[in-house]
Design a protein around this motif. Sequence first.
Motif, PDB file in Angstrom:
ATOM      1  N   THR A 233      33.482  10.646 -23.306  1.00  0.00           N
ATOM      2  CA  THR A 233      32.361  10.398 -22.316  1.00  0.00           C
ATOM      3  C   THR A 233      31.547  10.176 -23.122  1.00  0.00           C
TER       4      THR A 233
ATOM      5  N   LYS B  14      27.542  15.187 -22.856  1.00  0.00           N
ATOM      6  CA  LYS B  14      29.158  15.743 -22.929  1.00  0.00           C
ATOM      7  C   LYS B  14      29.420  15.457 -21.692  1.00  0.00           C
TER       8      LYS B  14
ATOM      9  N   TYR C 107      30.617  12.726 -17.955  1.00  0.00           N
ATOM     10  CA  TYR C 107      31.956  11.763 -17.676  1.00  0.00           C
ATOM     11  C   TYR C 107      30.551  10.265 -17.110  1.00  0.00           C
TER      12      TYR C 107
END
Length: 227
Positions: A95, A132, A134
């Motif tokens: 993340t 949070k 990617y």
Amino acid sequence: MIRFTNVSKRYPGGFEALSDVTVHMEPGEMAFLTGHSGAGKSTLLKLIALIERPSGGQVIVNGQNLNKMGRRKIPYHRRDIGVIFQDHRLLFDRTVFDNVALPLVIAGYSHNEIGRLVRAALDKVGLLSKEKVYPITLSGGEQQRVGIARAVINKPPLLLADEPTGNLDPQLSKEIMGIFEEFNRVGVGVLIASHDHALIRTMNHRVLVLDHGRLAGDGYVRRSDGA
């Protein structure tokens, strides 16, 4: 902060990337490093970060003579330097939070301290709401901001950026440069390698020009926005 004295860098095969470069940057100064492709910009940054060593001359950074620095001290030297790459070099299986936290994890910070520092860094670059997600889901400009947050997480006194806006449109490039200026205003030294002459002309900072490995210019350019 940075002092090069008659520095040269010759690679195996005889290619001389830098030749007799002498330049000095004061602590807390912001400057651009420009020149044609292959002029030696990336090599100069690598010498500062001790990714490469000079073939001749002397390099002093933060009061340390890098010529005399042994391998064991190199990781400690690099903790005082934030490096931002054009290709971001993010870990796409982790993340945004984990990418930015990586230097702190390596340095052994506590879980609570990591959380506090990562969120402060993400807030500084306007990405706190993305902690949070990617990196693959982010735009190029957002990925570059993650790279900047990771580079400044240890609050280094010096930032090096190698073509940080090379793949960004003019508006995003200006925003990224604004972030660098914000860090510079609180005393962080910044050296940016860039071939974006139009962008450089809109900013009132020192410009170092390399030409085939030699320092061909050192000064200020007139702003092109009328300021």
